[in-house]
Design a protein around this motif. Structure first.
Motif, PDB file in Angstrom:
ATOM      1  N   GLU A  91      12.315   9.239 -12.541  1.00 52.46           N
ATOM      2  CA  GLU A  91      12.762   8.651 -13.801  1.00 52.46           C
ATOM      3  C   GLU A  91      14.056   7.863 -13.652  1.00 52.46           C
ATOM      4  OE1 GLU A  91      11.546  11.464 -17.425  1.00 52.46           O
ATOM      5  OE2 GLU A  91      12.643  12.564 -15.887  1.00 52.46           O
TER       6      GLU A  91
ATOM      7  N   GLY B  62      12.557   5.773 -16.472  1.00 50.15           N
ATOM      8  CA  GLY B  62      11.477   6.572 -17.043  1.00 50.15           C
ATOM      9  C   GLY B  62      10.766   5.908 -18.197  1.00 50.15           C
TER      10      GLY B  62
ATOM     11  N   SER C  82      10.647   8.867 -21.357  1.00 47.25           N
ATOM     12  CA  SER C  82      11.922   9.512 -21.049  1.00 47.25           C
ATOM     13  C   SER C  82      12.981   9.335 -22.130  1.00 47.25           C
ATOM     14  CB  SER C  82      12.468   8.971 -19.723  1.00 47.25           C
ATOM     15  OG  SER C  82      11.601   9.263 -18.660  1.00 47.25           O
TER      16      SER C  82
END
Length: 431
Positions: free
Chosen positions: A181, A285, A289
């Motif tokens: 990420e 990400g 994320s």
């Protein structure tokens, strides 16, 4: 008794300064805290700044901001060991007002931008680390810094403290980010006379060029490299996800040296003098994320909210837009005197209705797909270069036969169904 502000902004990058400036311009009492010696001393990006988002904050900013070159050409290189397949667009309309984007050097630009906030009334404090958010009855009420008697109170705290926001993590807004990420980018600023830059990149004064490089620039691993023109210097850099670096046992600066010595890149750097090395973590990400961005008395913006579109190398524009949206939500909350999560919710609404989240959602599976299936960088980019070499080599073979040979070499190694499956998977990831 600690001093009280309407807003405390942690960080003086594009996101934090956009928020601080907009809040102050609307009459709020703002404290901005930067851990570096000055704004920009800790901030790194490749060096491209888009016009539209900053113009919405400071109209006609290009007439006074310390910019390098307006970009008139964007090139994309699919790189093999001794070749590249190139795609580009050059438009002279980008070299005139209102422009599209510019190259910048972060240190002078960030200082200029932060000073605009100071001119509006922002109290900027440098060389100060915010160690904790102060929380009372479930609401953030201020921050604690590393200075003596370093507690400061505020109605709202805005976290613009970068990709691995420790303050956001302490508040439980995000977990520890996985290696896939986050990308590590290393770059170098290389001084080169303006005349040589213009000649090598086919530019005139007041024109800039960017090159995004894929394939051998990262030794076939997921990531990109870049080469950007400044007035009298070049920014060259390369980045891959931390997971790719760990799997391939790559060293960041070895990867940069590999790029600088590639036969397609080395002539463009010839005679240049190294001025500066930089390294920076970048959120990769994407949509999956994005952490919690709003709480009681607190908002999260910019890299701290994972707002980077790696596919289109967009980060600073998203950062500034998120900072502006956060400020507008704070102004509304101030009118109602409601700084709860509900009172600040217009920030989340604006963010999720904007191009930022819509673009991140569009590419939400791209990074994962290209990391899980490394053949796109390791196999298909070299295949593309080999096919181009074969097709453009004049050796007496009829072009129709060449096309058949190229298709056979592409499908023969992997099989037609495998190639079609890979192409369909890539299309789904970016459609």
């Amino acid at each position: 008794m600690p001093e009280k502000f309407d807003v405390i902004v942690v960080g003086a990058g594009p996101a934090g300064t956009a928020c601080a400036f907009t809040c102050a311009k609307n009459g709020l009492k703002v404290l901005q805290i930067e851990r570096g010696e000055y704004p920009g001393s800790k901030n790194v990006m490749g060096g491209v700044l888009y016009r539209k988002q900053l113009e919405e904050i400071i109209p006609d900013f290009w007439k006074e901001a310390p910019l390098e070159r307006p970009i008139v050409e964007q090139r994309f290189w699919m790189m093999d060991k001794e070749s590249t397949v190139n795609f580009s667009y050059k438009g002279l309309e980008w070299g005139r007002e209102p422009y599209n984007n510019f190259t910048v050097l972060r240190a002078p630009f960030d200082q200029w931008f932060a000073q605009k906030g100071v001119n509006e009334g922002v109290l900027l404090i440098n060389e100060t680390v915010v160690t904790d958010c102060l929380v009372e009855n479930g609401k953030v009420i201020g921050v604690r810094t590393d200075r003596p008697d370093g507690e400061v109170l505020a109605d709202v705290v805005v976290l613009a403290d970068g990709v691995n926001s420790l303050l956001g993590k302490k508040l439980g807004f995000h977990k520890e980010f996985r290696p896939d990420e986050v990308a590590l980018t290393v770059m170098e600023v290389i001084n080169l006379p303006k005349e040589k830059i213009n000649d090598r990149f086919n530019l005139e004064d007041g024109q800039g060029c960017t090159i995004e490089i894929f394939g051998d620039s990262t030794k076939g691993n997921l990531g990109t490299a870049f080469l950007y023109t400044n007035k009298e210097s070049l920014n060259i850099g390369v980045g891959t996800t931390l997971s790719s670096m760990m799997k391939a046992k790559l060293k960041p600066y070895d990867l940069l040296d590999h790029l600088k010595n590639h036969p397609m890149v080395k002539p463009l750097l010839s005679g240049g003098e190294s001025a500066e090395y930089l390294a920076h973590l970048i959120p990769e990400g994407g949509y999956h994320s994005v952490p919690k961005v709003i709480g009681n008395g607190v908002l999260v913006i910019g890299d701290a909210a994972q707002l980077v579109n790696a596919i289109h190398r967009e980060g600073s524009n998203m950062a500034m837009s998120s900072g502006k949206m956060a400020a507008e939500a704070i102004v509304k909350a101030k009118v109602r005197n409601d700084f709860s999560e509900v009172g600040l919710s217009s920030y989340r609404d604006s963010l999720y209705n904007s191009f930022i989240i819509k673009d991140l959602e569009k590419y939400k599976n791209a990074a994962h797909t290209f990391e899980q299936y490394p053949q796109y960088f390791k196999d298909y980019i070299p295949m593309m270069n080999q096919a181009a070499s074969k097709f453009f080599t004049v050796d007496g073979t009829p072009k129709k036969d060449k096309q058949k040979q190229i298709m056979k070499s592409v499908t023969g190694e992997k099989g037609t169904l495998k190639v079609l499956s890979d192409m369909y998977r890539a299309w789904k990831a970016v459609k």
